[in-house]
Design a protein around this motif. Sequence first.
Motif, PDB file in Angstrom:
ATOM      1  N   ALA A 185       0.829  -1.216   0.000  1.00 51.60           N
ATOM      2  CA  ALA A 185       0.000   0.000   0.000  1.00 51.60           C
ATOM      3  C   ALA A 185       0.857   1.257   0.000  1.00 51.60           C
ATOM      4  O   ALA A 185       1.908   1.322   0.646  1.00 51.60           O
ATOM      5  N   GLN A 186       0.378   2.262  -0.713  1.00 51.56           N
ATOM      6  CA  GLN A 186       0.994   3.580  -0.734  1.00 51.56           C
ATOM      7  C   GLN A 186       0.197   4.447   0.241  1.00 51.56           C
ATOM      8  O   GLN A 186      -0.815   5.024  -0.133  1.00 51.56           O
ATOM      9  N   VAL A 187       0.622   4.494   1.488  1.00 55.30           N
ATOM     10  CA  VAL A 187      -0.089   5.257   2.515  1.00 55.30           C
ATOM     11  C   VAL A 187       0.372   6.705   2.462  1.00 55.30           C
ATOM     12  O   VAL A 187       1.567   6.990   2.607  1.00 55.30           O
ATOM     13  N   ASP A 188      -0.556   7.603   2.235  1.00 53.39           N
ATOM     14  CA  ASP A 188      -0.258   9.030   2.125  1.00 53.39           C
ATOM     15  C   ASP A 188       0.245   9.547   3.468  1.00 53.39           C
ATOM     16  O   ASP A 188      -0.416   9.402   4.490  1.00 53.39           O
ATOM     17  N   ASP A 189       1.418  10.151   3.482  1.00 56.43           N
ATOM     18  CA  ASP A 189       2.011  10.625   4.741  1.00 56.43           C
ATOM     19  C   ASP A 189       1.903  12.139   4.905  1.00 56.43           C
ATOM     20  O   ASP A 189       2.544  12.724   5.763  1.00 56.43           O
ATOM     21  N   ARG A 190       1.049  12.797   4.103  1.00 55.92           N
ATOM     22  CA  ARG A 190       0.909  14.254   4.207  1.00 55.92           C
ATOM     23  C   ARG A 190       0.019  14.685   5.365  1.00 55.92           C
ATOM     24  O   ARG A 190       0.014  15.848   5.735  1.00 55.92           O
ATOM     25  N   GLY A 191      -0.767  13.776   5.923  1.00 53.23           N
ATOM     26  CA  GLY A 191      -1.672  14.122   7.022  1.00 53.23           C
ATOM     27  C   GLY A 191      -1.458  13.213   8.212  1.00 53.23           C
ATOM     28  O   GLY A 191      -0.406  12.575   8.343  1.00 53.23           O
ATOM     29  N   ASN A 192      -2.454  13.137   9.058  1.00 45.86           N
ATOM     30  CA  ASN A 192      -2.401  12.262  10.219  1.00 45.86           C
ATOM     31  C   ASN A 192      -2.639  10.824   9.784  1.00 45.86           C
ATOM     32  O   ASN A 192      -3.471  10.563   8.921  1.00 45.86           O
ATOM     33  N   ALA A 193      -1.927   9.888  10.400  1.00 46.74           N
ATOM     34  CA  ALA A 193      -2.113   8.467  10.114  1.00 46.74           C
ATOM     35  C   ALA A 193      -2.242   7.725  11.437  1.00 46.74           C
ATOM     36  O   ALA A 193      -1.534   8.023  12.401  1.00 46.74           O
ATOM     37  N   TYR A 194      -3.149   6.763  11.461  1.00 49.54           N
ATOM     38  CA  TYR A 194      -3.421   5.987  12.677  1.00 49.54           C
ATOM     39  C   TYR A 194      -3.450   4.510  12.328  1.00 49.54           C
ATOM     40  O   TYR A 194      -4.026   4.118  11.311  1.00 49.54           O
ATOM     41  N   ALA A 195      -2.854   3.693  13.182  1.00 49.17           N
ATOM     42  CA  ALA A 195      -2.841   2.256  12.992  1.00 49.17           C
ATOM     43  C   ALA A 195      -4.242   1.667  13.102  1.00 49.17           C
ATOM     44  O   ALA A 195      -4.534   0.624  12.522  1.00 49.17           O
ATOM     45  N   ASP A 196      -5.111   2.340  13.837  1.00 52.26           N
ATOM     46  CA  ASP A 196      -6.478   1.871  14.035  1.00 52.26           C
ATOM     47  C   ASP A 196      -7.464   2.966  13.620  1.00 52.26           C
ATOM     48  O   ASP A 196      -7.161   3.774  12.750  1.00 52.26           O
ATOM     49  N   GLN A 197      -8.615   3.022  14.249  1.00 51.49           N
ATOM     50  CA  GLN A 197      -9.668   3.980  13.897  1.00 51.49           C
ATOM     51  C   GLN A 197      -9.254   5.434  14.112  1.00 51.49           C
ATOM     52  O   GLN A 197      -9.756   6.323  13.447  1.00 51.49           O
ATOM     53  N   GLY A 198      -8.366   5.680  15.044  1.00 49.45           N
ATOM     54  CA  GLY A 198      -7.991   7.060  15.344  1.00 49.45           C
ATOM     55  C   GLY A 198      -9.105   7.767  16.091  1.00 49.45           C
ATOM     56  O   GLY A 198     -10.123   7.167  16.430  1.00 49.45           O
ATOM     57  N   PRO A 199      -8.961   9.063  16.327  1.00 52.66           N
ATOM     58  CA  PRO A 199      -9.995   9.797  17.059  1.00 52.66           C
ATOM     59  C   PRO A 199     -11.252   9.953  16.217  1.00 52.66           C
ATOM     60  O   PRO A 199     -11.175  10.000  14.985  1.00 52.66           O
ATOM     61  N   PRO A 200     -12.411  10.043  16.867  1.00 51.02           N
ATOM     62  CA  PRO A 200     -13.648  10.235  16.096  1.00 51.02           C
ATOM     63  C   PRO A 200     -13.661  11.604  15.441  1.00 51.02           C
ATOM     64  O   PRO A 200     -13.025  12.542  15.931  1.00 51.02           O
TER      65      PRO A 200
END
Length: 143
Positions: free
Chosen positions: A121-136
């Motif tokens: 996968a090409q995960v975009d690193d320009r913003g926030n990234a979370y291993a799981d759901q992250g904050p709502p």
Amino acid sequence: MSFTGRCACGAVTATITAEAPVAVRQCWCHQCQKVASGGSTNNAIFPAESVTVSGALGQHGYTAPSGNSLTQYFCPQCGTAVMAQSSGRMHLRTFRLGFLDPGHGLVPDTVIWTAEAPEWAQVDDRGNAYADQGPPPAAPVGQ
């Protein structure tokens, strides 16, 4: 600004009167990979009261890792993914960016469920990234 969308065959349309989405996210959870035929889904989240959908919708529901029921809506005629609804966030509707009409200008600024992304996968690193759901996503003003 408002947003409009339609499925590939035009049987399902939507008008969204919100000036902006609550959040724009890319999701790599296993279920989204199935819906997107192996890739991520790209989604804009809007307050439910700003959304009007016309046309018959098909649906498929399942229990998400959060324990909430998640319902995916699609056009039963052409199969276009339209939106999703979580039982944990009934005040929000999550629209697929591909359903929205061109020119919306929305770009995901958060990537969620990166732990479930395939190694290619090409995960975009320009913003926030979370291993799981992250904050709502933030609640709309007044909620």
